[in-house]
Design a protein around this motif. Structure first.
Motif, PDB file in Angstrom:
ATOM      1  N   SER A   1       0.826  -1.212   0.000  1.00 48.45           N
ATOM      2  CA  SER A   1       0.000   0.000   0.000  1.00 48.45           C
ATOM      3  C   SER A   1       0.861   1.264   0.000  1.00 48.45           C
ATOM      4  N   TRP A   2       0.300   2.333  -0.621  1.00 47.86           N
ATOM      5  CA  TRP A   2       0.875   3.674  -0.550  1.00 47.86           C
ATOM      6  C   TRP A   2       0.038   4.507   0.410  1.00 47.86           C
ATOM      7  N   TYR A   3       0.711   5.257   1.310  1.00 47.70           N
ATOM      8  CA  TYR A   3       0.040   6.140   2.247  1.00 47.70           C
ATOM      9  C   TYR A   3       0.549   7.569   2.084  1.00 47.70           C
ATOM     10  N   LYS A   4      -0.370   8.519   2.185  1.00 43.31           N
ATOM     11  CA  LYS A   4      -0.026   9.937   2.272  1.00 43.31           C
ATOM     12  C   LYS A   4      -0.341  10.355   3.697  1.00 43.31           C
ATOM     13  N   GLY A   5       0.698  10.483   4.510  1.00 44.24           N
ATOM     14  CA  GLY A   5       0.480  10.646   5.945  1.00 44.24           C
ATOM     15  C   GLY A   5      -0.136   9.378   6.492  1.00 44.24           C
ATOM     16  N   ASN A   6      -1.326   9.484   7.067  1.00 43.14           N
ATOM     17  CA  ASN A   6      -2.045   8.306   7.567  1.00 43.14           C
ATOM     18  C   ASN A   6      -3.188   7.885   6.658  1.00 43.14           C
ATOM     19  N   SER A   7      -3.308   8.539   5.493  1.00 44.02           N
ATOM     20  CA  SER A   7      -4.418   8.255   4.573  1.00 44.02           C
ATOM     21  C   SER A   7      -3.976   7.256   3.499  1.00 44.02           C
ATOM     22  N   LEU A   8      -4.769   6.221   3.291  1.00 41.06           N
ATOM     23  CA  LEU A   8      -4.476   5.222   2.272  1.00 41.06           C
ATOM     24  C   LEU A   8      -4.767   5.790   0.883  1.00 41.06           C
ATOM     25  N   LEU A   9      -3.764   5.718  -0.017  1.00 36.61           N
ATOM     26  CA  LEU A   9      -3.928   6.192  -1.388  1.00 36.61           C
ATOM     27  C   LEU A   9      -4.272   5.059  -2.348  1.00 36.61           C
ATOM     28  N   SER A  10      -3.550   3.946  -2.242  1.00 34.24           N
ATOM     29  CA  SER A  10      -3.788   2.804  -3.127  1.00 34.24           C
ATOM     30  C   SER A  10      -3.245   1.543  -2.469  1.00 34.24           C
ATOM     31  N   SER A  11      -3.749   0.392  -2.916  1.00 32.30           N
ATOM     32  CA  SER A  11      -3.334  -0.864  -2.302  1.00 32.30           C
ATOM     33  C   SER A  11      -3.528  -2.013  -3.284  1.00 32.30           C
ATOM     34  N   ILE A  12      -2.680  -3.045  -3.134  1.00 37.24           N
ATOM     35  CA  ILE A  12      -2.787  -4.257  -3.939  1.00 37.24           C
ATOM     36  C   ILE A  12      -2.475  -5.448  -3.050  1.00 37.24           C
ATOM     37  N   SER A  13      -3.185  -6.569  -3.244  1.00 39.02           N
ATOM     38  CA  SER A  13      -3.020  -7.748  -2.395  1.00 39.02           C
ATOM     39  C   SER A  13      -2.745  -8.987  -3.232  1.00 39.02           C
ATOM     40  N   VAL A  14      -2.137  -9.981  -2.597  1.00 42.06           N
ATOM     41  CA  VAL A  14      -1.869 -11.268  -3.246  1.00 42.06           C
ATOM     42  C   VAL A  14      -2.227 -12.368  -2.263  1.00 42.06           C
ATOM     43  N   SER A  15      -2.691 -13.505  -2.774  1.00 39.62           N
ATOM     44  CA  SER A  15      -3.105 -14.617  -1.918  1.00 39.62           C
ATOM     45  C   SER A  15      -1.899 -15.474  -1.554  1.00 39.62           C
TER      46      SER A  15
END
Length: 300
Positions: free
Chosen positions: A157-171
């Motif tokens: 995940s990318w965060y700007k401060g404490n705010s989530l900007l984008s995320s990707i997951s894998v199993s």
């Protein structure tokens, strides 16, 4: 019907079945606690669907042992049994040790306690690189790529401060993950890339001014380099013109001096040698300047 219900309730009270879920990072140690003190009880540890015995305590026979050859030596040199409590420690745990564990405690009543152990791979530290494959349409922006390799059951995940900007997951598949981010050169916010699973995480913070200017160059710095390169090109052109003109003049001097007397020829040769030496020195100087110019142009 009532008697059957009462019998089942009585059996549940006598046996005491308890379950617990435990998560651990690969390479660490974990202790499965019995929550009891050994007085007049026997203990037996089992693993897997086949209930393979991996450790046991028999007080009357004074047996306190771990069984290394179970399951083709899967637990060899990894088990430690506490002789006071009967708790079992698994050292340097690996993914092959994940699964269901069961301990049977035999005393005044039979107590069974089960554990479901999950083993997670140790997380890598996210790596930030300049994303040259995604050139920004504006020189005011910098494109950055956050990458991790050989991961499974994680989120990136990318965060700007404490705010989530984008995320990707894998199993559960072991693959590589990359997540891009585009930011302004003059952006003073705090950006960070985080990889995490159920039990741990790693964070890498983005230094915009260091990473982006290192690979791309700030627009102002780029203009300075272009101006310097242009100046060197002009100087090199003038130098090459001067060398060619001097070389033509030297050739003419050699032809004229060949028609003079012997004594004058000796004098003329010294002058020619001096001219050639000066020519070679200046050629080397301009060649060095040209090499510096090429080096600057490559960096641009």
């Amino acid at each position: 019907m009532f008697r059957m219900f009462a019998l089942c309730l009585c059996w549940w009270c006598l046996t005491g079945v308890f379950g617990e879920s435990v998560s651990v990072t690969e390479g660490d140690s974990i202790t499965l606690n019995t929550d009891t003190q050994i007085l007049k009880v026997d203990i037996q540890w089992k693993f897997g669907a086949e209930n393979s015995i991996i450790a046991k305590i028999k007080l009357k026979l004074q047996i306190f042992s771990t069984i290394d050859n179970t399951l083709n030596g899967r637990f060899r040199d990894r088990l430690k049994l506490d002789n006071q409590t009967g708790s079992l420690t698994i050292m340097n745990i690996r993914s092959e040790h994940a699964g269901d564990y069961k301990v049977l405690i035999t005393g005044e009543k039979l107590t069974t306690k089960s554990f479901s152990v999950s083993v997670y791979a140790r997380l890598p530290v996210p790596v930030l690189i300049f994303n040259s494959s995604q050139c920004s349409s504006s020189v005011q922006y910098c494109s950055v790529l956050c990458s991790v390799v050989n991961v499974s059951a994680v989120s990136l995940s990318w965060y700007k401060g404490n705010s989530l900007l984008s995320s990707i997951s894998v199993s559960d598949l072991s693959i590589s993950l990359s997540l891009p981010l585009e930011v302004e050169y003059q952006d003073n916010n705090t950006y960070s890339c985080v990889i995490n699973n159920t039990i741990s995480n790693h964070t890498t913070h983005l230094d915009i001014h260091t990473l982006c200017e290192l690979y791309e160059g700030h627009p102002g710095s780029l203009l300075v380099l272009i101006s310097a390169a242009g100046s060197l090109l002009i100087i090199s052109a003038v130098g090459i013109f001067y060398i060619c003109r001097k070389h033509r003049k030297t050739d003419q001097e050699v032809e004229i001096q060949s028609e003079i007397t012997y004594a004058e020829t000796v004098f003329s040769k010294r002058r020619v040698y001096k001219s050639i030496k000066t020519y070679n020195l200046r050629s080397a100087q301009y060649k060095e300047m040209f090499c510096h110019l090429m080096l600057i142009l490559r960096r641009i």
